[in-house]
Scaffold this motif. Structure first.
Motif, mmCIF file in Angstrom:
data_model
loop_
_atom_site.group_PDB
_atom_site.id
_atom_site.type_symbol
_atom_site.label_atom_id
_atom_site.label_comp_id
_atom_site.label_asym_id
_atom_site.label_seq_id
_atom_site.Cartn_x
_atom_site.Cartn_y
_atom_site.Cartn_z
ATOM 1 N N TYR A 315 0.320 -1.336 0.094
ATOM 2 C CA TYR A 315 0.308 -0.025 -0.026
ATOM 3 C C TYR A 315 0.903 1.326 -0.012
ATOM 4 O O TYR A 315 0.529 2.157 -0.269
ATOM 5 N N GLU A 319 1.968 4.731 -3.305
ATOM 6 C CA GLU A 319 1.837 5.624 -2.560
ATOM 7 C C GLU A 319 3.152 6.632 -2.679
ATOM 8 O O GLU A 319 2.876 7.531 -2.616
ATOM 9 N N ARG A 351 1.044 10.760 5.878
ATOM 10 C CA ARG A 351 0.673 10.446 4.912
ATOM 11 C C ARG A 351 0.699 8.499 4.576
ATOM 12 O O ARG A 351 -0.443 8.185 4.549
ATOM 13 N N GLU A 354 -2.914 7.401 6.675
ATOM 14 C CA GLU A 354 -3.907 7.719 5.154
ATOM 15 C C GLU A 354 -3.668 7.107 4.952
ATOM 16 O O GLU A 354 -5.133 6.513 4.377
ATOM 17 N N CYS A 355 -2.947 6.128 4.510
ATOM 18 C CA CYS A 355 -3.239 5.408 3.116
ATOM 19 C C CYS A 355 -3.420 4.440 3.858
ATOM 20 O O CYS A 355 -4.226 3.269 3.562
ATOM 21 N N LYS A 357 -5.027 3.577 7.290
ATOM 22 C CA LYS A 357 -6.443 3.720 7.547
ATOM 23 C C LYS A 357 -6.965 3.415 5.672
ATOM 24 O O LYS A 357 -8.139 3.081 6.444
ATOM 25 N N LYS A 358 -7.141 4.024 5.189
ATOM 26 C CA LYS A 358 -7.825 4.260 3.664
ATOM 27 C C LYS A 358 -7.794 2.300 3.469
ATOM 28 O O LYS A 358 -9.040 1.933 2.411
ATOM 29 N N ASN A 359 -6.767 1.823 3.967
ATOM 30 C CA ASN A 359 -7.061 0.256 3.374
ATOM 31 C C ASN A 359 -7.388 -0.993 4.076
ATOM 32 O O ASN A 359 -7.420 -1.755 3.100
ATOM 33 N N THR A 360 -6.721 -0.566 5.578
ATOM 34 C CA THR A 360 -7.232 -1.874 6.021
ATOM 35 C C THR A 360 -8.188 -1.457 7.646
ATOM 36 O O THR A 360 -8.722 0.051 7.469
ATOM 37 N N GLU A 361 -7.773 -2.014 8.139
ATOM 38 C CA GLU A 361 -8.548 -1.656 9.706
ATOM 39 C C GLU A 361 -7.838 -2.176 10.599
ATOM 40 O O GLU A 361 -8.166 -1.812 11.748
#
Length: 368
Positions: A315, A319, A351, A354-355, A357-361
């Protein structure tokens, strides 16, 4: 500004300074010299320098600015070399070393010829080295200490600051003596302590092998600076010897005081020892760059299943977020492990958060 700039030493610091000067002063000519031809060729290939020098002697006489970005002992020998050359009257000579008393002494030969020497110490670094790690933003918002020789005018110091303005650093003018004391307290001495703690753990490990396993967590973190270049730190200890001896004496007195508190079982004063340290430490600037390069760690709670590390790093790679180190603190079957990812800047860490957080829990945290 127009002029000819000679950069001697094209590692992380020299390469990054060359980038900053080239961007801010595109009309200038940058000439690089390095004994390592690989670093020199890489700098030329990347367009960081305009051309390479065959020798210091061949280029120094025509330079308007000479930047010596080498280890301290080497810088001293280079100053001796250029002191014997017919330099321009208005040339500025500066270095980037982390000790200044030794260099200032060497630079007296330049002062006798009326040549302006301004010691410099950009207090920024990286966990990587070499020309490949150089970047224009390395010095941004970092302190850049300048130690001008007594024969140097304010106007000349200001001219050097213009040359270096592309660093976007915060310049401070101090004496060589003040510089060596300040950096001794906040940089050089902590390296001695870190190395000493590692030596103590290594001795204990011979009798108690569990020491090695238990030291893999926080102990490894607080002694990270002990992994610094030993050759460089040998030179620093020798060049800043008097300050180091004085600080070691103070440290011995401090440890004796702590020992007395423990022997007396003085609960109140022991509490105050830790409380006052916590209070001062918590009041230190969080976002400012200091004498020791910061580690911006992100702690990610990850489940223990095959491929989880490559998943997270994948991930980040998508980015284009660069990491400096990665490791797992704890991983056992059926429980969460802690993936520690280190970044060079707080912006990269933000960054990354955020990356992920966007792709996982996955839960995340940072340590200040």
């Amino acid at each position: 500004m127009e002029g000819r700039v000679l950069i001697i030493g094209l590692g992380l610091i020299g390469g990054s300074l060359a980038m900053c000067i080239k961007e801010k002063h595109p009309e200038s000519e940058l000439i690089g010299f390095d004994l390592d031809r690989n670093q020199l060729n890489l700098a030329k290939m990347l367009g960081v320098i305009d051309r390479s020098a065959e020798s210091i002697e061949a280029e120094a006489s025509d330079a308007d600015l000479i930047v010596i970005a080498t280890p301290g002992m080497t810088a001293g020998r280079i100053i001796e070399t250029i002191s014997a050359l017919p330099l321009k009257n208005e040339v500025i000579v500066t270095d980037t070393g982390s000790t200044k008393g030794y260099i200032a002494q060497k630079a007296t030969a330049l002062a006798k010829k009326g040549i302006a020497f301004i010691g410099g110490h950009p207090m920024a670094g990286s966990h990587k080295s070499g020309m490949a790690a150089a970047k224009k933003i390395l010095f941004e918002n970092a302190f850049y200490l300048l130690t001008p020789a007594s024969n140097v005018t304010i106007e000349t110091v200001d001219r050097l600051k213009v040359w270096l303005s592309g660093t976007r650093a915060k310049f401070l003018d101090v004496s060589p003596e003040e510089h060596d004391y300040l950096t001794g307290v906040v940089s050089h001495f902590p390296h001695i302590i870190a190395a000493s703690l590692v030596h103590q753990a290594a001795r204990a490990d011979k009798e108690k092998p569990l020491v090695n396993r238990l030291a893999a967590g926080g102990f490894r973190d607080i002694t990270r600076i002990a992994s610094s270049n030993p050759r460089m730190w040998r030179d620093i200890m020798l060049q800043n010897r008097d300050v180091m001896i004085s600080l070691l004496s103070d440290w011995q007195d401090e440890m004796e005081r702590v020992k007395e508190l423990m022997l007396a079982e003085d609960e109140e004063r022991i509490f105050e020892f830790f409380h006052s340290a916590k209070k001062y430490r918590d009041g230190l600037p969080v976002n400012d760059k200091g004498a020791i390069p910061s580690f911006y760690d992100l702690f990610v709670d990850v489940p223990d299943y095959p491929g989880v590390i490559s998943e997270v790093t994948g991930y980040l790679a998508d980015e284009r977020i660069s990491i400096t180190n990665i490791r797992i603190i704890e991983t056992r079957e059926d429980i969460y492990g802690v993936l520690v990812i280190s970044f060079q800047t707080p912006e990269d860490r933000e960054r990354a958060m955020e990356c992920i957080k966007k792709n996982t829990e996955f839960d995340m945290s940072v340590a200040e």
